[in-house]
Design a protein around this motif. Structure first.
Motif, PDB file in Angstrom:
ATOM      1  N   ARG A 266     -11.802   3.553   1.806  1.00 50.43           N
ATOM      2  CA  ARG A 266     -10.423   4.017   1.950  1.00 50.43           C
ATOM      3  C   ARG A 266     -10.392   5.538   2.059  1.00 50.43           C
TER       4      ARG A 266
ATOM      5  N   GLU B  34     -11.340   6.393   5.515  1.00 48.50           N
ATOM      6  CA  GLU B  34     -10.215   6.118   6.411  1.00 48.50           C
ATOM      7  C   GLU B  34      -9.183   7.243   6.340  1.00 48.50           C
TER       8      GLU B  34
ATOM      9  N   VAL C  87      -7.821   9.831   9.231  1.00 47.54           N
ATOM     10  CA  VAL C  87      -6.416  10.066   9.574  1.00 47.54           C
ATOM     11  C   VAL C  87      -6.114  11.562   9.587  1.00 47.54           C
TER      12      VAL C  87
ATOM     13  N   ALA D 257       0.963   7.382   6.752  1.00 50.73           N
ATOM     14  CA  ALA D 257       0.106   6.512   7.559  1.00 50.73           C
ATOM     15  C   ALA D 257      -0.911   5.778   6.693  1.00 50.73           C
ATOM     16  N   VAL D 258      -1.496   6.483   5.722  1.00 47.10           N
ATOM     17  CA  VAL D 258      -2.473   5.841   4.837  1.00 47.10           C
ATOM     18  C   VAL D 258      -1.799   4.801   3.957  1.00 47.10           C
TER      19      VAL D 258
ATOM     20  N   ALA E  97      -1.006   1.704   5.841  1.00 41.31           N
ATOM     21  CA  ALA E  97      -2.187   0.854   6.011  1.00 41.31           C
ATOM     22  C   ALA E  97      -2.456   0.050   4.749  1.00 41.31           C
TER      23      ALA E  97
ATOM     24  N   GLY F 196      -0.031  -2.673   4.728  1.00 40.08           N
ATOM     25  CA  GLY F 196      -0.103  -3.589   5.852  1.00 40.08           C
ATOM     26  C   GLY F 196       1.137  -3.559   6.718  1.00 40.08           C
TER      27      GLY F 196
ATOM     28  N   ALA G 279       3.054  -0.720  12.974  1.00 41.29           N
ATOM     29  CA  ALA G 279       3.203   0.670  13.420  1.00 41.29           C
ATOM     30  C   ALA G 279       4.654   1.108  13.476  1.00 41.29           C
TER      31      ALA G 279
ATOM     32  N   THR H 276       5.964   2.146  10.212  1.00 41.22           N
ATOM     33  CA  THR H 276       5.371   3.375   9.682  1.00 41.22           C
ATOM     34  C   THR H 276       6.233   4.583  10.039  1.00 41.22           C
TER      35      THR H 276
END
Length: 415
Positions: free
Chosen positions: A144, A147, A151, A178-179, A182, A185, A188, A191
């Motif tokens: 994570r 990830e 980003v 954005a994180v 994610a 879940g 887009a 978000t």
């Protein structure tokens, strides 16, 4: 002596306006009489460090003219934040349905309440949620983290070519959302919607102690409720959906603003201390070192308020049931009895006490693991790309933001 906080959903615009104006007027008048705590709540670019210096020494706990017990002492502050007799919520306030008014027999504690079930839990519950936040980041937390770094790195790549950009609105808040999206879940399209809602919810922690405007209050409440609905929908049907919903709600309503401001504060610290940037890029300092010193030196939550659930004695002072006790975290984090040369930003500190930021038993503490991870990811992305931050204009902070000192505008460039 009556203290008021109201849920603005239960009142019309006229009553909410009277409540907010009376609260603001009271803080303003007490500030004019020199009350340090009222001056801090006014959030009018007062020199906070000068106020903290004047408040050091005995008595460690002082009763302000605002009828609030206040401390900048690190040792006492740590005790207060760990004391189970001191709680976030005021149970008696839930029975009140009157707006605040200015008179000699009335004093103000908290201003607004939006969701005590989320923002005024007990210590044990926040501790459990903190564990759930860590679990929500995934069993492979390093994955994570990677990830999150991706980003931030991709966002920086896009922004670097544009020249000057805003560290808050172009980098920190969008990347943090954005994180978290994610983690939740979210698709887009949700978000983008979430980012706009989080911007409106940014004054949440401040609004508990400092009155926003009527328009700001209405937008705050509407966006808060939408985020709560969005996170509840995202977890519907899951095992433990209520707990998962509380975790996501905290991440989006509290975590986004705290993490985004911590990212901006770290960027500013590195821009203002090029020697620290060089140490970071050389590997002599880690992203974690920079973030922890930023939490000490420039905390994203500057003060913590507690209510005495029963009569208590603190530092020799008798504090009555229902009294408000405030730890000025920003001041305690620079206590010269604990930190050598406390006003200096030094990511290599290896001695002295532990800062009091993101205290356990609070909403910000519950999202602490995610906040740290994201700030470290942002600093790592800057260093990995050799993107030295440079402040490219005036940094502007939100008005009426004594708790978070939220960044409104932060123009920067990166190499």
């Amino acid at each position: 002596m009556t203290r008021h906080q109201i849920d603005p959903r239960l009142f019309n615009d006229s009553d909410v306006t009277r409540h907010l104006l009376a609260a603001r007027g009271t803080q303003w008048m007490r500030g004019n009489r020199g009350d340090p705590y009222a001056l801090l709540l006014r959030a009018q670019e007062v020199d906070a460090q000068r106020l903290f210096r004047a408040m050091r020494g005995r008595p460690e706990l002082r009763q302000s003219e605002s009828d609030v017990w206040v401390t900048v002492d690190h040792r006492l502050g740590s005790e207060i934040l760990r004391d189970p007799r001191l709680t976030l919520g005021d149970p008696a306030a839930r029975r009140r349905r009157r707006v605040f008014g200015i008179d000699s027999g009335t004093t103000l504690k908290h201003v607004l309440t939006l969701d005590d079930a989320l923002l005024a839990m007990d210590r044990a519950e926040y501790g459990r949620l903190r564990d759930l936040v860590s679990a929500a980041l995934g069993p492979g937390v390093e994955e994570r983290r990677a990830e999150a770094e991706t980003v931030f790195a991709s966002t920086l790549d896009r922004l670097a070519g544009a020249g000057t950009f805003d560290a808050m609105t172009d980098l920190a808040r969008p990347a943090v959302v954005a994180v978290f999206a994610a983690v939740a879940g979210l698709p887009a399209e949700r978000t983008t919607e979430s980012a706009a809602l989080c911007a409106d919810v940014a004054p949440l922690l401040d609004s508990l102690l400092c009155p926003p405007t009527l328009d700001g209050t209405r937008r705050l409440v509407a966006s808060f409720d939408e985020l709560r609905a969005l996170t509840a929908k995202a977890t519907a049907g899951r095992d433990g959906s209520e707990e998962d919903g509380a975790v996501l709600a905290l991440l989006f309503t509290v975590g986004v603003e705290v993490a985004a401001n911590l990212v901006c504060n770290a960027v500013l610290a590195l821009a203002e201390h090029p020697g620290e940037w060089d140490l970071l890029c050389s590997g002599a300092r880690s992203a974690s070192d920079v973030v922890e010193e930023t939490l000490r030196h420039r905390p994203p939550v500057r003060l913590e308020s507690r209510i005495a659930a029963r009569d208590v004695t603190l530092a020799g002072q008798e504090v009555g049931r229902g009294a408000q006790v405030v730890v000025l975290v920003e001041g305690a984090n620079r206590d010269p009895d604990v930190f050598a040369d406390p006003d200096r930003f030094d990511s290599g500190r290896r001695s002295g006490g532990v800062h009091l930021s993101l205290a356990d038993g609070s909403p910000a503490g519950a999202v602490g693991p995610a906040v740290r991870l994201l700030a470290e990811a942002a600093v790592s992305a800057l260093a990995a790309g050799g993107r030295a931050p440079v402040v490219a204009g005036e940094v502007v902070f939100r008005m009426r933001s004594p708790v978070v000192r939220g960044v409104a505008r932060c123009p920067v460039t990166v190499g």
